[in-house]
Design a protein around this motif. Structure first.
Motif, short mmCIF file in Angstrom:
data_model
loop_
_atom_site.label_atom_id
_atom_site.label_comp_id
_atom_site.label_asym_id
_atom_site.label_seq_id
_atom_site.Cartn_x
_atom_site.Cartn_y
_atom_site.Cartn_z
N PRO A 10 47.75 30.01 38.91
CA PRO A 10 47.90 31.43 38.55
C PRO A 10 46.65 31.97 37.86
N ASP A 11 46.05 31.14 37.04
CA ASP A 11 44.85 31.52 36.30
C ASP A 11 43.69 31.86 37.24
N SER A 12 43.47 30.97 38.22
CA SER A 12 42.34 31.21 39.14
C SER A 12 42.62 32.37 40.08
N LEU A 13 43.89 32.53 40.49
CA LEU A 13 44.24 33.68 41.36
C LEU A 13 44.00 34.99 40.60
N ALA A 14 44.38 35.01 39.32
CA ALA A 14 44.15 36.21 38.51
C ALA A 14 42.65 36.47 38.36
N MET A 15 41.86 35.39 38.23
CA MET A 15 40.41 35.53 38.12
C MET A 15 39.82 36.16 39.39
N LEU A 16 40.28 35.72 40.56
CA LEU A 16 39.79 36.29 41.82
C LEU A 16 40.12 37.78 41.91
#
Length: 312
Positions: A10-16
């Protein structure tokens, strides 16, 4: 090499999402409180794990590639689903729904609805309320299609829907009205279908997505179709056509002489209205739905929902 499970967090998806919204790695790094090299490294890890390029680095802006755009779309969906799971878990813990959607038919008093909303908020519930307009079969369809938790003012039978429960709201008399300057205001009563056919009718569009129903229209009649009951009242006040309207809704206009009621040859329309909840997959009412169902147990509230149209 990293497995997709390791990088699609979830963290990396939010970053993208942030990179896509800000349009540059530098701006995204600033917003996320990272040094640009750390951000670039994390994006490269995701690209390596999926073996795709997510952002076009040749342009000055960080523009998503087609693969990147697809990951952003799916990522947004996954993040919404994670939110929904968290909401459901919280709801189970407290018994309150995160959101309660009520489909309200156009014949229902908006004043009484807002009084009920006010009383609901007075309890400071953790539930977001959403009110949806419905007309005819669309009011029930909002419920059966999963777009609403409660439907108020249902005029069609929903007995063939699994798990649907309903209670009687009351009876509503529909009367035929026209503006005093409309030709039908001075024609001898009762008005026959043949007479009505020569004049335009004003109708409210059914809000159902499929199919839909019409009320009181004759085949071959010219029709002005509007979106809401309020618009229908306004159109008839201007003399743009005639039609059936709920008696409580037009009572003040009749008393002021802005509309006239005409007797028609067809029988008067008394409509039985219900409120409904449940439907496919329904288990038990949460605390918010239960509160609304308790209010609807009151005969005075049910009467006000159908009659209280001009409370200022």
């Amino acid at each position: 090499m990293h497995h997709p499970y390791d990088v699609l967090t979830p963290d990396s998806l939010a970053m993208l999402q942030v990179i896509s919204e800000t349009g540059s790695f530098a701006a995204a790094a600033r917003q996320l409180g990272l040094v640009p090299s750390a951000l670039t490294y994390r994006v490269r890890q995701i690209e390596d794990a999926l073996d795709v390029l997510l952002f076009d680095r040749t342009a000055r802006q960080a523009r998503p590639t087609e693969a990147g755009a697809e990951l952003l779309r799916e990522g947004a969906r996954l993040l919404r689903e994670i939110d929904a799971v968290a909401n459901r878990v919280r709801r189970v813990a407290t018994g309150w729904e995160p959101q309660l959607t009520i489909a309200v038919d156009g014949v229902v008093s908006p004043h009484t609805m807002l009084e009920l909303v006010e009383a609901f908020y007075a309890m400071a519930p953790p539930t977001h309320l959403k009110l949806r307009d419905g007309i005819l079969t669309g009011t029930l369809e909002a419920l059966t299609s999963g777009h609403a938790d409660l439907a108020i003012g249902v005029s069609v039978e929903g007995s063939n829907v699994a798990g649907l429960q309903q209670g009687l709201l009351g009876e509503l008399l529909f009367i035929y009205v026209v503006a005093p300057h409309h030709p039908l205001a001075s024609v001898p009563e009762p008005l026959t279908d043949a007479t009505l056919l020569q004049h335009r009718a004003v109708a409210v569009a059914d809000s159902a997505q499929r199919g839909g129903a019409t009320m009181g229209l004759l085949g071959g009649q010219d029709v002005l179709t509007v979106d809401t009951m309020q618009a229908k009242v306004q159109a008839q006040l201007r003399g743009l056509g005639g039609g059936f309207l709920p008696e409580p809704m037009v009572r003040p206009y009749l008393e002021a002489g802005h509309l006239v009621a005409r007797r028609v040859a067809r029988p008067e329309r008394n409509m039985r209205l219900h409120y409904a909840w449940g439907g496919p997959g329904f288990t038990a009412a949460g605390r918010a739905l239960q509160w609304w169902l308790n209010q609807l147990q009151s005969p005075a509230t049910r009467r006000a929902l159908l009659e209280n149209h001009h409370h200022f």
